[in-house]
Write a protein that holds these residues in place. Sequence first.
Motif, PDB file in Angstrom:
ATOM      1  N   SER A   1     -23.819  39.740 -19.513  1.00 56.97           N
ATOM      2  CA  SER A   1     -24.826  38.695 -19.256  1.00 56.97           C
ATOM      3  C   SER A   1     -24.887  38.316 -17.790  1.00 56.97           C
ATOM      4  N   GLU A   2     -23.725  38.255 -17.144  1.00 49.90           N
ATOM      5  CA  GLU A   2     -23.681  37.926 -15.719  1.00 49.90           C
ATOM      6  C   GLU A   2     -24.332  39.002 -14.858  1.00 49.90           C
ATOM      7  N   LEU A   3     -24.272  40.244 -15.345  1.00 51.04           N
ATOM      8  CA  LEU A   3     -24.811  41.363 -14.582  1.00 51.04           C
ATOM      9  C   LEU A   3     -26.298  41.587 -14.815  1.00 51.04           C
ATOM     10  N   THR A   4     -26.874  40.859 -15.753  1.00 54.18           N
ATOM     11  CA  THR A   4     -28.241  41.192 -16.203  1.00 54.18           C
ATOM     12  C   THR A   4     -29.205  40.018 -16.126  1.00 54.18           C
ATOM     13  N   GLN A   5     -29.087  39.179 -15.145  1.00 52.06           N
ATOM     14  CA  GLN A   5     -29.994  38.044 -15.009  1.00 52.06           C
ATOM     15  C   GLN A   5     -31.347  38.513 -14.463  1.00 52.06           C
ATOM     16  N   LEU A   6     -32.418  38.162 -15.159  1.00 51.58           N
ATOM     17  CA  LEU A   6     -33.762  38.545 -14.750  1.00 51.58           C
ATOM     18  C   LEU A   6     -34.647  37.310 -14.632  1.00 51.58           C
ATOM     19  N   THR A   7     -35.757  37.471 -13.917  1.00 52.87           N
ATOM     20  CA  THR A   7     -36.755  36.401 -13.826  1.00 52.87           C
ATOM     21  C   THR A   7     -38.132  36.990 -14.101  1.00 52.87           C
TER      22      THR A   7
ATOM     23  N   ALA B   1     -30.083  45.931 -21.818  1.00 53.62           N
ATOM     24  CA  ALA B   1     -29.410  44.667 -22.127  1.00 53.62           C
ATOM     25  C   ALA B   1     -30.114  43.508 -21.444  1.00 53.62           C
ATOM     26  N   ALA B   2     -30.493  43.705 -20.195  1.00 50.25           N
ATOM     27  CA  ALA B   2     -31.185  42.654 -19.456  1.00 50.25           C
ATOM     28  C   ALA B   2     -32.493  42.285 -20.141  1.00 50.25           C
ATOM     29  N   SER B   3     -33.250  43.290 -20.548  1.00 45.19           N
ATOM     30  CA  SER B   3     -34.535  43.051 -21.188  1.00 45.19           C
ATOM     31  C   SER B   3     -34.371  42.368 -22.546  1.00 45.19           C
ATOM     32  N   ALA B   4     -33.389  42.824 -23.334  1.00 50.19           N
ATOM     33  CA  ALA B   4     -33.162  42.236 -24.659  1.00 50.19           C
ATOM     34  C   ALA B   4     -32.715  40.784 -24.552  1.00 50.19           C
ATOM     35  N   LEU B   5     -31.777  40.503 -23.641  1.00 49.80           N
ATOM     36  CA  LEU B   5     -31.292  39.138 -23.465  1.00 49.80           C
ATOM     37  C   LEU B   5     -32.393  38.221 -22.944  1.00 49.80           C
TER      38      LEU B   5
END
Length: 279
Positions: A273-279, A20-24
């Motif tokens: 979304s809140e759990l999957t923030q990436l940079t 989910a993190a990667s897709a978002l």
Amino acid sequence: MTAITRFAPSPTGYLHLGHAASALFCAKQAGLDGRFLLRIEDIDQTRCRPEFLSAIYEDLAWLGLRWEDPVRIQSDHFADYQNVLDRLTEMGLLYPCFCTRKDIQAEVARIGNAPHGPDGALYPGTCRHCSATERAERIEAGESYALRLDMDGAIKQAGPELVWFDRALGKQIATPQIFGDVVLARKDTPTSYHLSVTHDDHLQGVTLVTRGQDLFFASHLHRLLQELLGYDVPEYHHHGLLTGADGKRFAKRDKSKTLRSMREDGTTPPQVSELTQLT
């Protein structure tokens, strides 16, 4: 320039928080004016299952993601990858390798202090110098084999310094030799991740490849293949990896963190979304 990005999961299990993190992240990089593509990387037909493919569509739609049709499903395009292999063969850059894993391990142990790359000890080149006659006879006899890239020959043909750009790390100089004579196809799997993803990114006009830091080194090899095949060179962004409280990456075997189970437990897309923030 309008960004064209792609999310490319494999239907070998249910998507988890890391997916989910990667897709978002990928969709965010495309922005409002860009294009977000979905690709199904199902070249490993022994592990991919229809129910996992259906779940991918369901989970991504539940997250609120929208993608262009048609979705490219790699198993429908094995002929495309064979054409690429044929091109590399014509360039004199592929050779059949008949070594089993046991053979390779024994040879590496015999050599001692064998050079290592991202995937472990490099292939020692046992089959590289087999004669054309021996290769033909062994193939005719039905021996299993893999098609390996002659790395030294490939680098010579590609020419001097190959570069690529990572949005997180800046300009990178490709060092594909860290993979040695990498496998690009097997008798029972007619393409590899490296070959198919490089071809598809070019074919689909992807301008920004987003993927996890665990695949950073793969980009060195993909840059070499792009040069050999005359493919466009996209930009890259290797984002961070989402981990659990124990510091380990999420995995498909961790059923409690699949999007399917979280959805059934009442988790909402905004919470994901809140759990999957990436940079």
